[in-house]
Design a protein around this motif. Structure first.
Motif, PDB file in Angstrom:
ATOM      1  N   ILE A   5       1.014  -0.917   0.111  1.00  0.00           N
ATOM      2  CA  ILE A   5      -0.029  -0.182  -0.053  1.00  0.00           C
ATOM      3  C   ILE A   5       0.780   1.214   0.011  1.00  0.00           C
ATOM      4  O   ILE A   5       1.691   1.282   0.982  1.00  0.00           O
ATOM      5  CB  ILE A   5      -0.819  -0.093   1.179  1.00  0.00           C
ATOM      6  CG1 ILE A   5      -1.751  -1.126   1.597  1.00  0.00           C
ATOM      7  CG2 ILE A   5      -1.695   1.175   1.341  1.00  0.00           C
ATOM      8  CD1 ILE A   5      -2.643  -1.424   2.571  1.00  0.00           C
ATOM      9  N   ILE A   6       0.720   2.094  -1.005  1.00  0.00           N
ATOM     10  CA  ILE A   6       1.126   3.412  -0.866  1.00  0.00           C
ATOM     11  C   ILE A   6       0.340   4.502  -0.301  1.00  0.00           C
ATOM     12  O   ILE A   6      -0.818   4.703  -0.621  1.00  0.00           O
ATOM     13  CB  ILE A   6       1.690   3.892  -2.226  1.00  0.00           C
ATOM     14  CG1 ILE A   6       2.600   2.899  -2.971  1.00  0.00           C
ATOM     15  CG2 ILE A   6       2.334   5.523  -2.347  1.00  0.00           C
ATOM     16  CD1 ILE A   6       2.814   3.348  -4.625  1.00  0.00           C
ATOM     17  N   ALA A   7       0.930   4.899   0.823  1.00  0.00           N
ATOM     18  CA  ALA A   7       0.231   5.896   1.686  1.00  0.00           C
ATOM     19  C   ALA A   7       1.066   7.068   2.166  1.00  0.00           C
ATOM     20  O   ALA A   7       0.794   7.443   3.264  1.00  0.00           O
ATOM     21  CB  ALA A   7      -0.559   5.169   2.939  1.00  0.00           C
ATOM     22  N   ALA A   8       1.803   7.530   1.261  1.00  0.00           N
ATOM     23  CA  ALA A   8       2.765   8.292   1.746  1.00  0.00           C
ATOM     24  C   ALA A   8       2.573   9.849   1.046  1.00  0.00           C
ATOM     25  O   ALA A   8       3.311  10.702   1.459  1.00  0.00           O
ATOM     26  CB  ALA A   8       4.299   8.222   1.029  1.00  0.00           C
ATOM     27  N   GLY A   9       1.357  10.290   0.493  1.00  0.00           N
ATOM     28  CA  GLY A   9       0.959  11.313   0.129  1.00  0.00           C
ATOM     29  C   GLY A   9       0.552  12.128   1.524  1.00  0.00           C
ATOM     30  O   GLY A   9       0.175  11.917   2.483  1.00  0.00           O
ATOM     31  N   GLU A  10       0.423  13.540   1.024  1.00  0.00           N
ATOM     32  CA  GLU A  10       0.312  14.331   2.008  1.00  0.00           C
ATOM     33  C   GLU A  10      -1.329  14.716   2.414  1.00  0.00           C
ATOM     34  O   GLU A  10      -1.396  15.180   3.604  1.00  0.00           O
ATOM     35  CB  GLU A  10       1.143  15.938   1.677  1.00  0.00           C
ATOM     36  CG  GLU A  10       2.368  15.876   1.740  1.00  0.00           C
ATOM     37  CD  GLU A  10       3.067  17.125   1.335  1.00  0.00           C
ATOM     38  OE1 GLU A  10       2.281  18.243   1.137  1.00  0.00           O
ATOM     39  OE2 GLU A  10       4.340  17.374   1.268  1.00  0.00           O
ATOM     40  N   ILE A  53       4.491   5.303   4.592  1.00  0.00           N
ATOM     41  CA  ILE A  53       3.901   6.259   4.773  1.00  0.00           C
ATOM     42  C   ILE A  53       5.018   7.421   5.019  1.00  0.00           C
ATOM     43  O   ILE A  53       6.142   7.029   4.876  1.00  0.00           O
ATOM     44  CB  ILE A  53       3.125   6.354   6.232  1.00  0.00           C
ATOM     45  CG1 ILE A  53       4.167   5.879   7.300  1.00  0.00           C
ATOM     46  CG2 ILE A  53       1.944   5.195   6.422  1.00  0.00           C
ATOM     47  CD1 ILE A  53       3.213   5.847   8.823  1.00  0.00           C
ATOM     48  N   ASN A  54       4.484   8.670   5.161  1.00  0.00           N
ATOM     49  CA  ASN A  54       5.531   9.708   5.217  1.00  0.00           C
ATOM     50  C   ASN A  54       6.061  10.007   6.715  1.00  0.00           C
ATOM     51  O   ASN A  54       5.237   9.486   7.577  1.00  0.00           O
ATOM     52  CB  ASN A  54       5.113  11.165   4.459  1.00  0.00           C
ATOM     53  CG  ASN A  54       3.855  11.684   5.006  1.00  0.00           C
ATOM     54  OD1 ASN A  54       3.623  11.756   6.294  1.00  0.00           O
ATOM     55  ND2 ASN A  54       3.149  11.999   4.085  1.00  0.00           N
ATOM     56  N   ASN A  55       6.641  11.075   6.821  1.00  0.00           N
ATOM     57  CA  ASN A  55       7.324  11.072   8.262  1.00  0.00           C
ATOM     58  C   ASN A  55       6.422  12.176   8.998  1.00  0.00           C
ATOM     59  O   ASN A  55       6.563  12.445  10.144  1.00  0.00           O
ATOM     60  CB  ASN A  55       8.742  12.099   8.127  1.00  0.00           C
ATOM     61  CG  ASN A  55       9.792  10.875   8.146  1.00  0.00           C
ATOM     62  OD1 ASN A  55       9.769  10.083   8.833  1.00  0.00           O
ATOM     63  ND2 ASN A  55      10.288  10.949   6.955  1.00  0.00           N
TER      64      ASN A  55
END
Length: 231
Positions: A5-10, A53-55
């Motif tokens: 799963i790509i969930a790194a967007g803002e 996910i992002n930071n």
């Protein structure tokens, strides 16, 4: 099969429209969308579920760490400039056979997804992309196919051969990851350009039609998605 799963967007557009929850934690029928995907993947016998996910997502990270107690989740925390780069950050976890990747805000019928995974698992194609003729996207990626639903091109604008658009569900294997490595080396950006490289690289890709796939990009999409999965 492995899943990702790509969930790194803002999720900046949702925030600007007053949605306080991080996108992965938006609830449909009381269940966060990222948990819904994890549960669905687990029901398909997932060997692993890799998630980026992002930071800036401490609440999402905490939720995933909770879900790790019940599901085979691997978490990558990294800021990336595009979904293609997010996939590359996960790629070392996905090698060794077929995998299915989705973006976190991709909403679809569970029965259709189950049939898709079964078909992809038995397929001899190098990849199987979910597509739909339901177009409710600001910048859809049009998928050109032949009469056998083999993908011949990806286009930014509709063409005579593009009945469908990309649905954000990608069934791929190691061959695709080899091309992804080359895209990174060549400075390519954006998932759609990676998909074009798959075609240019000679991979045999099949389109798999879903009746409808919804992306949650705006606040109004939440109600649409809720109604869709409840119907």
């Amino acid at each position: 099969m492995k899943f990702a799963i790509i969930a790194a967007g803002e999720g900046s557009r949702l925030a600007q429209e007053g949605v306080k929850s991080p996108k992965p934690l938006i609830a449909l029928q009381g269940i966060p969308i990222i948990e819904r995907l994890v549960m669905l993947f687990a029901s398909q016998g997932a060997e692993s579920i890799s998630i980026i996910i992002n930071n800036q997502q401490p609440a999402t990270l905490a939720k995933l760490q909770e879900l790790q107690k019940r599901y085979p989740i691997e978490i990558v925390v990294k800021d990336t400039p595009s979904s293609m780069h997010s996939l590359h950050a996960l790629s070392h976890l996905l090698r060794g056979g077929k995998f299915c990747l989705t973006t976190v805000d991709t909403i679809f019928k569970e029965k259709e997804f189950t049939d898709y995974i079964k078909t992809f698992g038995a397929s001899t194609h190098d990849g199987m992309m979910a597509v739909t003729d339901f177009i409710d996207d600001e910048k859809p990626l049009y998928v050109e196919t032949n009469s056998r639903l083999e993908i011949t091109a990806f286009a930014d604008n509709p063409t005579a051969e593009s009945r469908y658009i990309s649905g954000g569900i990608y069934g791929l294997d190691d061959k695709a990851l080899d091309i992804l490595d080359q895209c990174m080396a060549d400075g390519i950006h954006r998932m759609r350009n990676f998909q074009r490289r798959l075609v240019a690289g000679g991979l045999k890709l099949k389109a798999y039609p879903f009746s409808k796939i919804i992306d949650i990009d705006h606040a109004e999409d939440i109600a649409k998605a809720e109604e869709f999965i409840a119907g």
